[in-house]
Design a protein around this motif. Structure first.
Motif, PDB file in Angstrom:
ATOM      1  N   CYS B  43       0.888  -1.099   0.128  1.00  0.00           N
ATOM      2  CA  CYS B  43       0.096   0.127  -0.107  1.00  0.00           C
ATOM      3  C   CYS B  43       0.818   1.276   0.003  1.00  0.00           C
ATOM      4  O   CYS B  43       0.569   2.179  -0.720  1.00  0.00           O
ATOM      5  N   VAL B  44       2.048   1.374   0.719  1.00  0.00           N
ATOM      6  CA  VAL B  44       2.798   2.269   0.913  1.00  0.00           C
ATOM      7  C   VAL B  44       3.478   2.613  -0.662  1.00  0.00           C
ATOM      8  O   VAL B  44       3.638   3.549  -1.163  1.00  0.00           O
ATOM      9  N   GLN B  45       3.938   1.550  -1.088  1.00  0.00           N
ATOM     10  CA  GLN B  45       4.460   1.632  -2.511  1.00  0.00           C
ATOM     11  C   GLN B  45       3.565   2.128  -3.628  1.00  0.00           C
ATOM     12  O   GLN B  45       4.127   2.945  -4.700  1.00  0.00           O
ATOM     13  N   SER B  46       2.137   1.789  -3.242  1.00  0.00           N
ATOM     14  CA  SER B  46       1.052   2.206  -4.300  1.00  0.00           C
ATOM     15  C   SER B  46       0.739   3.603  -3.782  1.00  0.00           C
ATOM     16  O   SER B  46      -0.224   4.232  -4.485  1.00  0.00           O
ATOM     17  N   GLY B  47       1.237   4.233  -2.862  1.00  0.00           N
ATOM     18  CA  GLY B  47       0.766   5.561  -2.399  1.00  0.00           C
ATOM     19  C   GLY B  47      -0.338   5.517  -1.637  1.00  0.00           C
ATOM     20  O   GLY B  47      -0.936   6.499  -1.128  1.00  0.00           O
ATOM     21  N   ASP B  48      -0.992   4.450  -1.166  1.00  0.00           N
ATOM     22  CA  ASP B  48      -2.468   4.105  -0.392  1.00  0.00           C
ATOM     23  C   ASP B  48      -1.838   4.303   1.015  1.00  0.00           C
ATOM     24  O   ASP B  48      -1.728   3.307   1.762  1.00  0.00           O
ATOM     25  N   TRP B  49      -1.711   5.484   1.711  1.00  0.00           N
ATOM     26  CA  TRP B  49      -1.342   5.534   3.199  1.00  0.00           C
ATOM     27  C   TRP B  49      -2.422   5.095   4.111  1.00  0.00           C
ATOM     28  O   TRP B  49      -2.168   4.516   5.188  1.00  0.00           O
ATOM     29  N   THR B  53      -1.861   1.966   6.536  1.00  0.00           N
ATOM     30  CA  THR B  53      -1.916   2.270   8.311  1.00  0.00           C
ATOM     31  C   THR B  53      -3.012   1.122   8.593  1.00  0.00           C
ATOM     32  O   THR B  53      -2.657   0.683   9.846  1.00  0.00           O
ATOM     33  N   GLU B  54      -3.899   0.766   7.903  1.00  0.00           N
ATOM     34  CA  GLU B  54      -4.966  -0.205   8.268  1.00  0.00           C
ATOM     35  C   GLU B  54      -4.309  -1.557   8.343  1.00  0.00           C
ATOM     36  O   GLU B  54      -4.179  -2.130   9.275  1.00  0.00           O
ATOM     37  N   PHE B  55      -3.368  -1.826   7.410  1.00  0.00           N
ATOM     38  CA  PHE B  55      -2.789  -3.114   7.571  1.00  0.00           C
ATOM     39  C   PHE B  55      -1.711  -3.275   8.735  1.00  0.00           C
ATOM     40  O   PHE B  55      -1.623  -4.224   9.493  1.00  0.00           O
ATOM     41  N   GLU B  92       6.162   6.022  11.219  1.00  0.00           N
ATOM     42  CA  GLU B  92       6.719   6.602   9.965  1.00  0.00           C
ATOM     43  C   GLU B  92       5.469   6.489   8.999  1.00  0.00           C
ATOM     44  O   GLU B  92       5.361   7.438   8.151  1.00  0.00           O
ATOM     45  N   ILE B  93       4.367   5.724   9.295  1.00  0.00           N
ATOM     46  CA  ILE B  93       3.286   5.621   8.477  1.00  0.00           C
ATOM     47  C   ILE B  93       2.484   6.911   8.614  1.00  0.00           C
ATOM     48  O   ILE B  93       2.021   7.469   7.407  1.00  0.00           O
ATOM     49  N   TYR B  94       2.400   6.890   9.832  1.00  0.00           N
ATOM     50  CA  TYR B  94       1.459   8.470  10.060  1.00  0.00           C
ATOM     51  C   TYR B  94       2.072   9.619   9.438  1.00  0.00           C
ATOM     52  O   TYR B  94       1.289  10.592   9.102  1.00  0.00           O
TER      53      TYR B  94
END
Lengths: 227, 127
Positions: B43-49, B53-55, B92-94
């Motif tokens: 998700c991070v790589q595809s820009g879906d933050w 976060t959910e996963f 880092e994700i937040y």
């Protein structure tokens, strides 16, 4: 956890072999495997207590593993003479017919000072009075004196004696041991009669009372401070 | 006399079986966590933050839910270390910091791999 289990067996085996190689003089009164288990268990039990970050199972699993190993080792030692000999060795004769067996002394790495010390503990100062002295597998020294030095017994003098009977505890520290009364085929009425003979009114005033099958009684009243 | 020996053998087998079950359980937990973390990383790589976060939060919840078990079988120091890695990852994700996340994911994965590896019976772990 599997690692703890395997390590426990590995360490147990290694310590067992090491102490076997070290020989009887290291052991004192315990047999080899008992000593290993005693040393390991005390250490293992302390681990989770010293560091609470260590799960309790890390202390319990080794203890149970050691317990099981000790049961199996001692059972195997009972069933197999060869295994017993391998694990515990065999007793060594250090003195025979009043002469020190120097080869065995050297083999067991026992010094003359140590031998003399052990004999003195048994009130023996004259080695020529010893028929056999065994260094046992638990490290203790056992001595058989020559017949001339052996204390005289009633049988040797053809004297008839009364047989010794085993005294049974009846009262221990003020408490009546009812099961033992049954063994003696006595009851509390009899006990009360005995207490009256010794001038006490209650078992609580008795520190120790024993009786054997011939009716011989040992009585000790409690000190005034402790009753 | 025989009963004691049977008990001793049963005890040894029982203990060993429990330890092997523990290895299996830790491995299962590791695989589940790594699966969730991999999805978060994708998700991070595809820009879906939000997805990341959910996963990541699911992975952390899964780790926390395993606490009653892990605290009995794993050193608490390792558990605390792992929890800290999760917190760093989530941080880092937040922040939506790609560089930070790139470093945090392998750290968490490596940590859980190490915890699982420590329970395996290998020459390296035993000796």
């Amino acid at each position: 956890m599997a690692i703890v289990f395997i390590r426990t067996i590995t360490v147990f085996t290694l310590i067992l072999l090491s102490l076997r190689i070290m020989g009887k003089r290291q052991l004192g009164e315990l047999e080899l495997s008992e000593l290993v288990v005693a040393v390991l268990i005390s250490d293992m039990a302390a681990l989770p207590l010293q560091d609470i970050g260590i799960p309790m199972l890390n202390g319990l699993i080794p203890i149970f593993t050691l317990l099981a190993c000790e049961i199996l080792i001692s059972a195997a030692a009972v069933k197999s003479i060869k295994f017993r000999r391998f694990l515990f060795g065999k007793p060594s004769i250090l003195i025979q017919n009043g002469c020190i067996v120097q080869k065995e002394m050297e083999k067991n790495r026992i010094t003359l000072n140590e031998l003399s010390e052990e004999l003195r503990k048994k009130s023996i100062t004259d080695i020529s009075t010893i028929k056999y002295a065994f260094l046992e597998t638990d490290g203790s020294l056992n001595v058989l004196l020559t017949s001339a030095q052996t204390p005289v017994t009633a049988a040797m003098l053809n004297i008839e004696t009364e047989e010794i009977e085993l005294p049974v505890d009846v009262i221990s520290d003020g408490r009546i041991l009812s099961d033992n009364l049954k063994i003696l085929k006595k009851d509390e009425n009899w006990l009360n009669g005995v207490l009256k003979q010794y001038g006490v009114s209650s078992p609580k005033q008795v520190y120790y009372l024993t009786c054997d099958s011939t009716g011989k009684i040992y009585f000790a009243a409690k000190d005034e401070k402790t009753s | 006399m025989m009963k004691k020996e049977i008990f001793a053998i049963a005890l040894l087998i029982g203990i060993f079986a429990i330890t092997l079950l523990n290895v299996h359980k830790i491995d299962t937990l590791k695989n589940e966590l790594i699966e969730l973390l991999s999805k978060s990383e994708e998700c991070v790589q595809s820009g879906d933050w939000d997805g990341a976060t959910e996963f990541a939060e699911k992975a952390m919840d899964h780790w926390n839910n395993a606490n009653p078990y892990t605290h009995i079988f794993i050193r608490h120091q390792e558990i605390d270390g792992m929890t800290e890695c999760f917190f760093n990852l989530l941080q880092e994700i937040y922040k939506e910091d790609s560089a930070g996340v790139q470093a945090a994911f392998p750290k968490v994965a490596m940590r859980i791999e190490n915890i699982a590896h420590m329970e395996h019976l290998t020459i390296g772990t035993v000796f």
